[in-house]
Design a protein around this motif. Sequence first.
Motif, PDB file in Angstrom:
ATOM      1  N   ASN A 175       0.833  -1.198   0.000  1.00 46.22           N
ATOM      2  CA  ASN A 175       0.000   0.000   0.000  1.00 46.22           C
ATOM      3  C   ASN A 175       0.862   1.239   0.000  1.00 46.22           C
ATOM      4  O   ASN A 175       2.002   1.218   0.465  1.00 46.22           O
ATOM      5  CB  ASN A 175      -0.917   0.012   1.230  1.00 46.22           C
ATOM      6  N   TYR A 225      -7.203   2.705  -7.911  1.00 47.60           N
ATOM      7  CA  TYR A 225      -6.505   1.446  -7.676  1.00 47.60           C
ATOM      8  C   TYR A 225      -5.065   1.544  -8.159  1.00 47.60           C
ATOM      9  O   TYR A 225      -4.126   1.214  -7.441  1.00 47.60           O
ATOM     10  CB  TYR A 225      -7.247   0.308  -8.388  1.00 47.60           C
ATOM     11  N   LYS A 226      -4.889   2.040  -9.396  1.00 49.77           N
ATOM     12  CA  LYS A 226      -3.559   2.100 -10.010  1.00 49.77           C
ATOM     13  C   LYS A 226      -2.605   2.969  -9.207  1.00 49.77           C
ATOM     14  O   LYS A 226      -1.463   2.597  -8.969  1.00 49.77           O
ATOM     15  CB  LYS A 226      -3.684   2.617 -11.448  1.00 49.77           C
ATOM     16  N   LEU A 270      -0.732   1.583  -6.179  1.00 50.14           N
ATOM     17  CA  LEU A 270       0.307   0.581  -6.391  1.00 50.14           C
ATOM     18  C   LEU A 270       1.666   1.228  -6.620  1.00 50.14           C
ATOM     19  O   LEU A 270       1.756   2.346  -7.104  1.00 50.14           O
ATOM     20  CB  LEU A 270      -0.036  -0.268  -7.625  1.00 50.14           C
ATOM     21  N   ASP A 290      -5.808  -3.451 -14.888  1.00 45.47           N
ATOM     22  CA  ASP A 290      -6.413  -2.551 -13.904  1.00 45.47           C
ATOM     23  C   ASP A 290      -7.911  -2.810 -13.763  1.00 45.47           C
ATOM     24  O   ASP A 290      -8.512  -2.467 -12.743  1.00 45.47           O
ATOM     25  CB  ASP A 290      -6.188  -1.082 -14.291  1.00 45.47           C
TER      26      ASP A 290
END
Length: 188
Positions: free
Chosen positions: A2, A170-171, A174, A184
């Motif tokens: 994370n 989300y991307k 990372l 993705d």
Amino acid sequence: MNRPQLDKNLDEDIFRDFYYLKEELVAFCKHEYIQATGSKEELTNRIAHFLRTGEKLKVNKKRKIKNDISSLSLDGKIEENFVCSEVHRAFFKENIGNTFSFNVKFQQWLKQNSGKTYKDAIDAYYKIIEDKKQNKTTIDKQFEYNTYIRDFFDDNKGASLKDAIKCWKYKKSLAGHNRYEKEDLRTL
């Protein structure tokens, strides 16, 4: 992994692996008494240097040259060190129309063509707008979100902005690059 909290103990390489909003970079700089002005890329490099060395870089402020232009004409010459001012905006709106805006390509053209006339600038503006309609424009590096969303929609015709944003969030959580990839979509 994370996204880690941005603090002075963060490793430079880990910092560079993750996406941080410009407002987060500015807040960090202010907290650590590092100069907090400049582009996102400048802030990122300043913070990375600080995380690597503990040294706060001194940044030389660029001296702005003020334009004291009260009257512009089509035959007038574009001055060196052109600055997009309200006077210029009013001039171009009067000559081009209310749809005029200082887009990035036009700003670059103005800065690279001092000595040419404002008539030349207006002609260049129309050409830039026409080229923009015909071709896919290049989005500058600092606009990662815009690039991601455009690439998402290129690959997913008919998808919703809500889905694109969910994939973007989300991307950016990372490590690594923030470019759109088909994988993705697993977050949906």
